[in-house]
Design an enzyme around this catalytic site. Structure first.
Site, short mmCIF file in Angstrom:
data_model
loop_
_atom_site.label_atom_id
_atom_site.label_comp_id
_atom_site.label_asym_id
_atom_site.label_seq_id
_atom_site.Cartn_x
_atom_site.Cartn_y
_atom_site.Cartn_z
CB THR A 175 -7.26 -2.26 6.89
OG1 THR A 175 -7.13 -2.07 5.48
CG2 THR A 175 -8.67 -2.70 7.22
N GLY A 182 -14.31 -21.28 -6.26
CA GLY A 182 -12.87 -21.56 -6.28
C GLY A 182 -12.44 -22.30 -5.03
CB VAL A 211 -0.97 -0.02 1.21
CG1 VAL A 211 -1.63 1.32 1.40
CG2 VAL A 211 -2.01 -1.10 1.02
CG PHE A 246 -15.54 -10.44 -5.90
CD1 PHE A 246 -14.70 -9.66 -6.65
CD2 PHE A 246 -15.06 -10.96 -4.71
CE1 PHE A 246 -13.41 -9.38 -6.24
CE2 PHE A 246 -13.77 -10.71 -4.28
CZ PHE A 246 -12.95 -9.91 -5.05
CB ILE A 247 -20.68 -14.58 -8.30
CG1 ILE A 247 -20.79 -14.23 -9.79
CG2 ILE A 247 -21.32 -13.50 -7.44
CD1 ILE A 247 -22.22 -14.27 -10.31
CG LEU A 296 -4.08 -0.67 -3.16
CD1 LEU A 296 -3.54 -2.09 -3.12
CD2 LEU A 296 -2.93 0.31 -3.28
CE LYS A 297 -9.62 -4.68 -8.74
NZ LYS A 297 -10.08 -3.30 -8.77
CB CYS A 348 -7.01 -7.49 2.54
SG CYS A 348 -5.68 -6.31 2.29
P1 NAD Z 1 3.16 -4.69 4.16
O1 NAD Z 1 3.38 -5.66 5.24
O2 NAD Z 1 3.43 -5.06 2.75
O3 NAD Z 1 3.97 -3.36 4.47
C1 NAD Z 1 4.00 -2.72 5.72
C2 NAD Z 1 5.36 -2.02 5.86
O4 NAD Z 1 5.34 -1.21 7.03
C3 NAD Z 1 6.53 -2.96 6.00
O5 NAD Z 1 7.50 -2.68 5.00
C4 NAD Z 1 7.09 -2.66 7.40
O6 NAD Z 1 8.50 -2.81 7.49
C5 NAD Z 1 6.66 -1.23 7.57
N1 NAD Z 1 6.65 -0.75 8.96
C6 NAD Z 1 6.32 -1.43 10.09
N2 NAD Z 1 6.42 -0.63 11.16
C7 NAD Z 1 6.82 0.58 10.72
C8 NAD Z 1 7.10 1.83 11.34
N3 NAD Z 1 6.95 1.99 12.65
N4 NAD Z 1 7.50 2.86 10.57
C9 NAD Z 1 7.64 2.71 9.24
N5 NAD Z 1 7.40 1.56 8.59
C10 NAD Z 1 6.98 0.51 9.32
O7 NAD Z 1 1.63 -4.25 4.33
P2 NAD Z 1 0.59 -3.83 3.17
O8 NAD Z 1 0.11 -5.04 2.45
O9 NAD Z 1 1.13 -2.67 2.40
O10 NAD Z 1 -0.62 -3.33 4.08
C11 NAD Z 1 -0.52 -2.15 4.87
C12 NAD Z 1 -1.90 -1.84 5.42
O11 NAD Z 1 -2.80 -1.55 4.34
C13 NAD Z 1 -2.53 -2.97 6.22
O12 NAD Z 1 -3.31 -2.41 7.24
C14 NAD Z 1 -3.44 -3.63 5.20
O13 NAD Z 1 -4.53 -4.29 5.79
C15 NAD Z 1 -3.92 -2.44 4.38
N6 NAD Z 1 -4.31 -2.75 3.00
C16 NAD Z 1 -3.58 -3.62 2.27
C17 NAD Z 1 -3.96 -3.86 0.95
C18 NAD Z 1 -3.20 -4.85 0.12
O14 NAD Z 1 -3.71 -5.23 -0.94
N7 NAD Z 1 -2.01 -5.28 0.51
C19 NAD Z 1 -5.05 -3.21 0.39
C20 NAD Z 1 -5.74 -2.29 1.17
C21 NAD Z 1 -5.36 -2.06 2.49
#
Ligand code: NAD
Length: 446
Positions: free
Chosen positions: A121, A259, A11, A255-256, A156-157, A266
């Site tokens: 999230t 699978g 993200v 989404f139907i 985002l997806k 997430c």
């Molecule tokens: P990720 O694990 O890929 O990345 C998180 C990053 O944060 C890591 O690189 C980690 O080292 C860093 N981090 C941890 N503590 C930190 C700090 N104190 N300061 C700075 N950096 C720090 O996670 P992600 O998949 O990008 O998801 C992040 C958030 O977004 C989550 O809450 C997730 O639920 C939400 N989200 C993810 C997606 C997705 O598709 N991956 C989509 C929407 C929302």
């Protein structure tokens, strides 16, 4: 305007890259020194279509930089986005420790007004905790500095993240001050100018919107998988049922697809976290509990079909797997059905030869040398007793069936994503198992 993005994962990196793409100065920070070093050396730590080009372009234009030093980055920033992880706790709740750590850093190092936006999230009520954590640090410094918090959940997806960020279905923003709302409007103007909707609301509703969205999507998937299982028992064909219901605009065709269960970073954790939040209010989210239970079972479906086909004994059999990531166009294997399936197959004594276009390195972190990794989809089939399709990457959609047949020991395919035509496969002499269609039922042509 200068922006700091805290957390340089899927993200944070996409957010930082896309904001810099429209001309904003962005510093992406992370506590992971190796990740930041890689990014400084223009190595992109994740696979995400289109991301590398945008990163390179904006690094070159000096609009995008990377650091582990939040104290320095924050000094002249107007907005800090928190995009760190919120992993599940043992009881299903979301661990907001990393979010609060960034909040405390903001309070410790900010010098003037700052808008702190939670993009991770997070459970309802987290923004309030973020606000308190910042205020506490400012108070410790015996200073008076204005700040606002906002919630801006990300939709985002993975696999289409850059496209989704640049052309969003919607942008949801929760604020409680006009100043914060105005900054967010200005920041997102380049992304809404072509009519992409932006919804402003209160902070709690914004936080809830993200969980409701993911839970609704997970519900659709589990609903279809439940119906698919019933189709197998009754002799109905889920592929036909899907078309039959999807043409109703109230239901919709997206989404139907049946699978082998949803995975990723997430849906599983967000469904659990919402159930946990409800519990705190003494509310029993019965529907989502069922959604989760159905999904756990569904991840075993393909394994059960394989076992049944080999009369309950797969010891010494070699299973070729196509696809390991939890969905196509990503290398992410968090909560991937492949992880569950491989564990079960190994426990039952099978050998695995796997091929995935992007997730080989990720898979190695889970299975090391317990499975064989192939560099080509057909290489995985050599001396294998059957093929199991796990992830519907495009390159698996029209394979050379003659070659598959000549390479496999048995012409036996388990299709976890219903991407093949069972009539065609039957004509070619395959035994074909998919989801939601009884493989013993008559083959029909349409
Ligand atoms: P990720 O694990 O890929 O990345 C998180 C990053 O944060 C890591 O690189 C980690 O080292 C860093 N981090 C941890 N503590 C930190 C700090 N104190 N300061 C700075 N950096 C720090 O996670 P992600 O998949 O990008 O998801 C992040 C958030 O977004 C989550 O809450 C997730 O639920 C939400 N989200 C993810 C997606 C997705 O598709 N991956 C989509 C929407 C929302």
């Amino acid at each position: 305007m200068k922006i700091v993005i805290a957390g340089t994962g899927y993200v944070g990196l996409v957010t930082g890259a896309c904001l810099s793409e429209v001309g904003i100065d962005v510093v992406c920070i992370d506590v992971d020194q190796a990740k930041i070093d890689d990014l400084k050396n223009r190595q992109v730590p994740i696979f995400e279509p289109g991301l590398e080009e945008i990163l390179h372009r904006n690094i070159k234009k000096n609009r995008l930089s990377f650091s582990t030093n939040i104290a320095e980055a924050i000094i002249d920033a107007e907005v800090v986005f928190i995009a760190v992880g919120t992993p599940p706790e043992e009881d299903g709740g979301a661990d907001i420790g990393q979010v609060l750590e960034v909040a405390r850093d903001c309070g410790k190092y900010m010098k003037s007004y700052l808008l702190v936006v939670t993009k991770s999230t997070v459970p309802v009520g987290t923004s309030e905790k973020v606000k308190n954590a910042i205020q506490k640090e400012i108070d410790n410094r015996r200073l008076k500095i204005d700040f606002d918090v906002a919630s801006n959940p990300e939709f985002l997806k993975q696999g289409a993240a850059v496209e989704d960020f640049l052309k969003p279905d919607r942008i949801v923003i929760g604020t409680d001050t006009k100043r914060a709302e105005d900054i967010m409007k200005r920041l997102y103007k380049p992304f809404t100018i072509n009519g992409h909707p932006i919804f402003f609301m209160d902070i709690v509703s914004a936080e809830m919107t993200k969980y409701a969205a993911n839970s609704m999507l997970a519900t659709k998937i589990s609903f279809m998988n439940d119906i698919a299982n019933l189709c197998e028992l009754t002799g109905a064909d889920i592929n036909m049922v899907r078309k039959g219901i999807g043409s109703d605009p109230r239901i919709g065709s997206k989404f139907i697809y049946p699978g082998i269960g949803y995975g990723g970073s997430c849906f599983p954790k967000d469904v659990k976290a919402l159930i946990h939040t409800a519990g705190k209010y003494n509310y029993d989210l019965r529907l989502l509990k069922a959604v989760e239970a159905i999904n756990s079972d569904q991840k075993l479906t393909l394994f059960k079909k394989i076992m049944k086909s080999f009369s309950g004994d797969i010891s010494g059999k070699t299973i070729a797997l196509w696809g390991l990531s939890y969905k196509p166009q990503t290398d992410d294997m968090r909560e991937a059905p492949a992880v569950v399936i491989i564990k079960k197959l190994l426990e039952a004594g099978a050998k695995i030869k796997a091929y995935d276009p992007a997730a080989k390195n990720e898979a190695f972190k889970y299975f090391g040398n317990d499975i064989s990794y192939c560099d080509d989809q057909y290489e995985a089939l050599h001396e294998a007793d059957c093929l199991a399709l796990i992830t519907e990457w495009s390159e698996f959609r029209s394979p050379k069936f003659d070659l598959i047949k000549s390479l496999l020991k048995n012409p036996l395919i388990f299709d976890g994503r219903n991407i093949y035509d069972r009539n065609e496969l039957k004509k070619l002499g395959f035994t074909y198992h998919c989801i939601g269609v009884n493989s013993d039922s008559d083959y029909i042509s349409f």
